[in-house]
Write a protein that holds these residues in place. Structure first.
Motif, short mmCIF file in Angstrom:
data_model
loop_
_atom_site.label_atom_id
_atom_site.label_comp_id
_atom_site.label_asym_id
_atom_site.label_seq_id
_atom_site.Cartn_x
_atom_site.Cartn_y
_atom_site.Cartn_z
N LEU A 46 0.83 -1.21 0.00
CA LEU A 46 0.00 0.00 0.00
C LEU A 46 0.87 1.26 0.00
N ALA A 47 1.96 1.24 0.73
CA ALA A 47 2.83 2.41 0.79
C ALA A 47 3.47 2.70 -0.56
N GLN A 48 3.77 1.64 -1.33
CA GLN A 48 4.35 1.84 -2.65
C GLN A 48 3.29 2.17 -3.69
N VAL A 63 1.80 6.17 -6.48
CA VAL A 63 1.77 5.94 -7.92
C VAL A 63 0.41 6.28 -8.51
N ILE A 64 -0.67 5.94 -7.79
CA ILE A 64 -2.02 6.16 -8.32
C ILE A 64 -2.70 7.36 -7.65
N SER A 65 -1.91 8.17 -6.93
CA SER A 65 -2.44 9.36 -6.25
C SER A 65 -3.57 9.00 -5.29
N SER A 66 -3.36 7.97 -4.50
CA SER A 66 -4.34 7.53 -3.51
C SER A 66 -3.97 8.09 -2.14
N GLN A 67 -5.02 8.47 -1.37
CA GLN A 67 -4.76 9.03 -0.05
C GLN A 67 -5.04 8.04 1.08
N GLN A 68 -5.77 6.97 0.80
CA GLN A 68 -6.04 5.96 1.81
C GLN A 68 -6.16 4.60 1.14
N GLY A 69 -5.88 3.57 1.92
CA GLY A 69 -5.99 2.21 1.38
C GLY A 69 -6.02 1.18 2.49
N ALA A 70 -6.48 -0.02 2.12
CA ALA A 70 -6.54 -1.12 3.08
C ALA A 70 -6.41 -2.43 2.31
N LEU A 71 -5.82 -3.43 2.96
CA LEU A 71 -5.64 -4.75 2.37
C LEU A 71 -6.16 -5.79 3.36
N TYR A 72 -7.16 -6.54 2.92
CA TYR A 72 -7.74 -7.62 3.72
C TYR A 72 -7.35 -8.95 3.10
N SER A 112 -2.94 -1.27 6.32
CA SER A 112 -3.67 -0.10 5.85
C SER A 112 -2.70 1.04 5.57
N TYR A 113 -3.22 2.06 4.88
CA TYR A 113 -2.42 3.22 4.52
C TYR A 113 -3.20 4.47 4.89
N ALA A 114 -2.62 5.31 5.79
CA ALA A 114 -3.19 6.60 6.17
C ALA A 114 -4.57 6.46 6.82
N PHE A 142 -3.68 -0.38 -13.83
CA PHE A 142 -2.46 -0.69 -13.10
C PHE A 142 -2.78 -1.48 -11.82
N ILE A 143 -3.84 -1.06 -11.12
CA ILE A 143 -4.22 -1.79 -9.89
C ILE A 143 -4.60 -3.23 -10.23
N GLU A 144 -5.36 -3.38 -11.33
CA GLU A 144 -5.79 -4.73 -11.72
C GLU A 144 -4.59 -5.62 -12.03
N GLN A 145 -3.59 -5.08 -12.73
CA GLN A 145 -2.39 -5.86 -13.03
C GLN A 145 -1.58 -6.13 -11.76
N LEU A 146 -1.55 -5.14 -10.87
CA LEU A 146 -0.79 -5.32 -9.64
C LEU A 146 -1.38 -6.41 -8.75
N THR A 147 -2.70 -6.55 -8.76
CA THR A 147 -3.31 -7.60 -7.93
C THR A 147 -2.87 -8.99 -8.36
N GLU A 148 -2.56 -9.16 -9.65
CA GLU A 148 -2.06 -10.46 -10.10
C GLU A 148 -0.71 -10.75 -9.46
N ASP A 149 0.18 -9.71 -9.42
CA ASP A 149 1.48 -9.91 -8.78
C ASP A 149 1.33 -10.15 -7.28
N ILE A 150 0.40 -9.39 -6.66
CA ILE A 150 0.17 -9.59 -5.22
C ILE A 150 -0.32 -11.01 -4.96
N GLY A 151 -1.19 -11.51 -5.84
CA GLY A 151 -1.69 -12.88 -5.69
C GLY A 151 -0.57 -13.89 -5.76
N ILE A 152 0.38 -13.67 -6.69
CA ILE A 152 1.52 -14.59 -6.81
C ILE A 152 2.36 -14.55 -5.53
#
Length: 297
Positions: A3-5, A9-18, A34-36, A117-127
């Motif tokens: 999330l920090a990285q 890149v996508i100009s996001s101000q908050q995020g979470a990963l479950y 989480s982020y912020a 970009f997020i959709e492609q990144l989720t594939e890498d996160i899944g791996i």
């Protein structure tokens, strides 16, 4: 770290990963990072289908929300508080299996390239998540295997020493077996008493029973190995006996012939011939003694 990285890149101000957590037959989404986000703003766990994030996990399809209503969570900083303008929720999959869900928010709008970009990144996160889970399971199985191997080696050493004592003391074995049967009877009585105790004691008993079966299997394996070694020794002895017989038959003839020639009844042999015959006779005799020694061994 993801999330920090990702946020800059996508100009996001908050995020979470479950991350998906499976316990028996219950599947839940648990907050992994989480982020912020302020502490307590996000639920620690969600069920599949609960809220938009839970619905995204159930459908395994992205959810994008524009013009977020005021009831949504707030974006906080030391300078103030405001509402996000755009929220994107994406499932993290590996070979079609759900592993996690990632949610990000921005004060403005996500460009199509950001969503791609997020959709492609989720594939890498899944791996990555699948690799971590696989490595964790592998390490657990390796630790269990090493523990079992260590116990097995220790049991084999104990069985080897036991077998040596059993081979040397047959009478003592009979007495030990009698004592063992008595102890087994006592153990059965004790087990009946233990069955009436708490669940923890029952579990310990099952563990002891499993180890006993492993010792019996190891004992049977050692007995089979001993039988194989005995059979191999028998075949070796038979081979040596047959080989020695095949060697002694022509060797005896050679000794008899050389002895007859040494008598030199006709007197037609020179001293050199007699020396050669003596050497042949002595060497043959030594070879015959060597063959007899091999058979004795």
């Amino acid at each position: 770290l993801v999330l920090a990285q990702l946020a800059p890149v996508i100009s996001s101000q908050q995020g979470a990963l479950y991350i998906l957590h499976a316990e028996e037959n219950d599947l839940t989404l648990r907050l992994l990072g989480s982020y912020a986000n302020q502490k307590g703003d996000l639920p620690e766990s969600l069920k599949l289908g609960e809220g938009l994030l839970g619905q995204c996990a159930m459908d395994r399809q992205p959810i994008v929300i524009e013009n977020v209503p005021q009831q949504f969570f707030k974006v906080n900083s030391s300078l103030g508080v405001t509402e996000p303008g755009h929220v994107a929720i994406f499932p993290v999959l590996f070979e079609g299996q759900l592993l996690a869900v990632i949610e990000v928010a921005t004060l403005h709008h996500f460009a199509p390239i950001h969503l791609s970009f997020i959709e492609q990144l989720t594939e890498d996160i899944g791996i990555v998540l699948n690799t971590i889970q696989t490595n964790t399971r592998t390490e657990d199985l390796l630790a269990q295997s090493q523990t079992l191997a260590k116990e097995l080696r220790q049991q084999q050493m104990e069985m080897t020493e036991t077998n040596k004592r059993l081979e040397q003391q047959t009478v003592s074995l009979q007495k030990s077996q009698l004592q063992l049967r008595q102890k087994q009877d006592e153990l059965e009585v004790t087990n009946l008493q233990l069955e009436e105790r708490a669940t923890q004691v029952l579990l310990q008993k099952e563990d002891v029973e499993q180890k006993r079966r492993e010792i019996e299997r190891a004992h049977r394996a050692l007995e089979e190995k001993a039988e194989q070694l005995a059979l191999t020794s028998k075949y070796k002895s038979q081979f040596l006996a047959n080989m020695s017989h095949e060697l002694r038959t022509p060797l005896n003839s050679l000794l008899v012939l050389s002895q007859i020639l040494l008598e030199n009844n006709e007197g037609n042999l020179t001293q050199t011939d007699i020396d050669f015959l003596t050497t042949i006779y002595d060497a043959g005799s030594e070879l015959l003694e060597l063959i007899n020694d091999i058979l004795d061994i």
